[in-house]
Design a protein around this motif. Structure first.
Motif, PDB file in Angstrom:
ATOM      1  N   ARG A   1       0.890  -1.312   0.127  1.00 13.72           N
ATOM      2  CA  ARG A   1       0.053   0.181  -0.125  1.00 13.72           C
ATOM      3  C   ARG A   1       0.646   1.341  -0.001  1.00 13.72           C
ATOM      4  N   TYR A   2       1.889   1.325   0.567  1.00 17.48           N
ATOM      5  CA  TYR A   2       2.816   2.416   0.949  1.00 17.48           C
ATOM      6  C   TYR A   2       4.104   2.262  -0.084  1.00 17.48           C
ATOM      7  N   PHE A   3       4.502   1.185  -0.435  1.00 15.28           N
ATOM      8  CA  PHE A   3       5.888   0.938  -0.973  1.00 15.28           C
ATOM      9  C   PHE A   3       5.785   0.417  -2.494  1.00 15.28           C
ATOM     10  N   ASP A   4       6.614   0.855  -3.467  1.00 22.87           N
ATOM     11  CA  ASP A   4       6.726   0.150  -4.825  1.00 22.87           C
ATOM     12  C   ASP A   4       8.113  -0.953  -4.501  1.00 22.87           C
ATOM     13  N   TYR A   5       7.810  -1.940  -5.135  1.00 26.20           N
ATOM     14  CA  TYR A   5       8.841  -2.995  -4.998  1.00 26.20           C
ATOM     15  C   TYR A   5       8.752  -4.087  -6.039  1.00 26.20           C
ATOM     16  N   GLU A   6       9.906  -4.671  -5.995  1.00 25.80           N
ATOM     17  CA  GLU A   6      10.157  -5.672  -7.179  1.00 25.80           C
ATOM     18  C   GLU A   6      11.239  -6.654  -6.809  1.00 25.80           C
ATOM     19  N   PRO A   7      10.967  -7.805  -7.472  1.00 25.48           N
ATOM     20  CA  PRO A   7      11.973  -9.024  -6.923  1.00 25.48           C
ATOM     21  C   PRO A   7      13.387  -8.816  -7.641  1.00 25.48           C
ATOM     22  N   ALA A   8      14.372  -9.261  -6.843  1.00 25.92           N
ATOM     23  CA  ALA A   8      15.633  -9.446  -7.461  1.00 25.92           C
ATOM     24  C   ALA A   8      15.779 -10.185  -8.398  1.00 25.92           C
ATOM     25  N   ARG A   9      16.033 -10.201  -9.618  1.00 25.04           N
ATOM     26  CA  ARG A   9      16.194 -11.395 -10.704  1.00 25.04           C
ATOM     27  C   ARG A   9      17.434 -11.311 -11.402  1.00 25.04           C
ATOM     28  N   ILE A  10      17.862 -12.603 -11.635  1.00 25.60           N
ATOM     29  CA  ILE A  10      19.190 -12.922 -12.185  1.00 25.60           C
ATOM     30  C   ILE A  10      18.912 -12.481 -13.622  1.00 25.60           C
ATOM     31  N   LEU A  11      20.009 -11.720 -14.140  1.00 28.56           N
ATOM     32  CA  LEU A  11      20.214 -11.204 -15.532  1.00 28.56           C
ATOM     33  C   LEU A  11      21.289 -11.896 -16.302  1.00 28.56           C
ATOM     34  N   GLY A  12      22.110 -12.641 -15.555  1.00 30.24           N
ATOM     35  CA  GLY A  12      23.078 -13.578 -16.091  1.00 30.24           C
ATOM     36  C   GLY A  12      24.365 -13.611 -15.428  1.00 30.24           C
ATOM     37  N   ASP A  13      25.462 -14.196 -15.628  1.00 27.01           N
ATOM     38  CA  ASP A  13      26.715 -14.064 -15.178  1.00 27.01           C
ATOM     39  C   ASP A  13      27.498 -13.193 -15.522  1.00 27.01           C
ATOM     40  N   ASN A  14      28.239 -12.606 -14.780  1.00 23.62           N
ATOM     41  CA  ASN A  14      29.429 -11.342 -14.969  1.00 23.62           C
ATOM     42  C   ASN A  14      30.511 -12.052 -15.901  1.00 23.62           C
ATOM     43  N   ASN A  15      31.320 -11.209 -16.570  1.00 24.27           N
ATOM     44  CA  ASN A  15      32.570 -11.793 -17.157  1.00 24.27           C
ATOM     45  C   ASN A  15      33.462 -12.696 -16.522  1.00 24.27           C
ATOM     46  N   CYS A  16      33.701 -12.222 -15.052  1.00 29.96           N
ATOM     47  CA  CYS A  16      34.596 -12.865 -14.416  1.00 29.96           C
ATOM     48  C   CYS A  16      34.189 -14.344 -14.008  1.00 29.96           C
TER      49      CYS A  16
END
Length: 315
Positions: free
Chosen positions: A240-255
């Protein structure tokens, strides 16, 4: 325990009838983190507050620059605040603020053993302050774990162990006054499980994240246990008071890709299967990142949580 009110809330939140839990033996298989902390747990005396819960490990991974993942929303802590002598610091994390004016301040609510707050503090530099809070009976365990496991070398974040009783406006004001009226980040790990405490938790979140403090980020580690009971927090309180979203995996970094190639374990199909999935989906653990709506915008109700859970089930 301090008084009758504190006794009642402590028992409701930590000593449910038929309590039957065991001490944690480490992070769930799907969560890859380095430097797992072996904090003391005390379920016999503190019940649920005396156990390290899985969301704490998941949040440690989320805030760690060396987790090898590209996440969205990204870690809100600017890279400039990470300890410069820590080899895990990832320069790819974008700076988003002037670090010279005031310390970066973090508050953890309902910290229990203090695992999450200590793990975060050990990653950050001396221009950060981490306030680890819980009810009065839990503070001695947090202080013990801080003493034993927080890196206190002057180069890492300062840690303060403080009482914060949910719904106690004086407690919230006292802590806000200590940091000049606003925290940069509020962290909550595995605190959404008893409907009797939802209103108290929201009262404190609204105290800490005032309408004019829209820059304060809230990160919640949530383990799905009972959708029927827990949906109410997201739909009728937080949403009701906060906008929020789940943390999603976009991929692995180069390392991380380079490491896979060196180990001979590079699997493009396996990597692609992770893209878009919530961090911690293997154990039904979710990291939600939110902020208070500007201009005191309040919804009558919010149904995004049900939609997010429905989408997550597709994985």
């Amino acid at each position: 325990m301090a008084d009758g009110v504190h006794d009642k809330d402590f028992i409701i939140g930590n000593m449910p009838t038929g309590l039957n839990v065991e001490a944690s033996k480490g992070p769930p298989e799907g969560i890859q983190i380095s430097n797992v902390l072996s904090l003391r747990q005390d379920i016999d005396n503190l019940g649920l507050a005396g156990k390290i819960w899985q969301s704490a490990y998941t949040l440690q991974s989320y805030f760690s620059p060396d987790n090898g993942l590209v996440l969205d929303p990204p870690n809100p802590i600017p890279s400039a605040f990470y300890n410069k002598h820590d080899s895990s610091t990832n320069s790819d994390v974008k700076d988003n603020g002037d670090t010279t004016k005031k310390p970066y301040t973090i508050l953890e609510l309902g910290a229990g053993t203090g695992y999450c707050g200590i793990a975060i503090a050990n990653m950050l530099g001396s221009d950060c302050q981490v306030y680890i809070t819980d009810l009065e009976p839990v503070i001695p365990l947090i202080e013990e774990n801080v003493q034993e496991h927080h890196i206190q070398d002057g180069a890492h974040a300062q840690v303060f162990c403080e009482r914060l009783h949910w719904g106690n406006h004086q407690d919230s004001k006292r802590l806000l006054d200590k940091v000049g009226g606003q925290f940069d980040l509020v962290v909550i790990s595995d605190c959404v499980y008893f409907p009797e405490l939802f209103e108290l938790l929201m009262d404190t979140l609204l105290d800490l994240c005032k309408v004019d403090n829209v820059d304060t980020k809230v990160v919640i580690g949530y383990k799905c246990r009972s959708l029927e009971k827990e949906t109410g927090f997201w739909d009728h309180h937080f949403g009701r008071y906060f906008d929020y979203e789940p943390a999603r995996i976009l991929g692995d970094n180069n390392c991380n890709k380079d490491k896979k190639e060196e180990d001979g374990t590079d699997d493009e199909d396996d990597e692609d299967s992770n893209i878009g999935r919530p961090l911690g989906y293997e154990e039904q653990i979710y990291v939600f990142v939110g902020s208070r709506r500007a201009g005191n915008q309040i919804k009558a109700a919010d149904d995004r949580f049900a939609l997010l859970m429905f989408c997550a089930m597709d994985y």
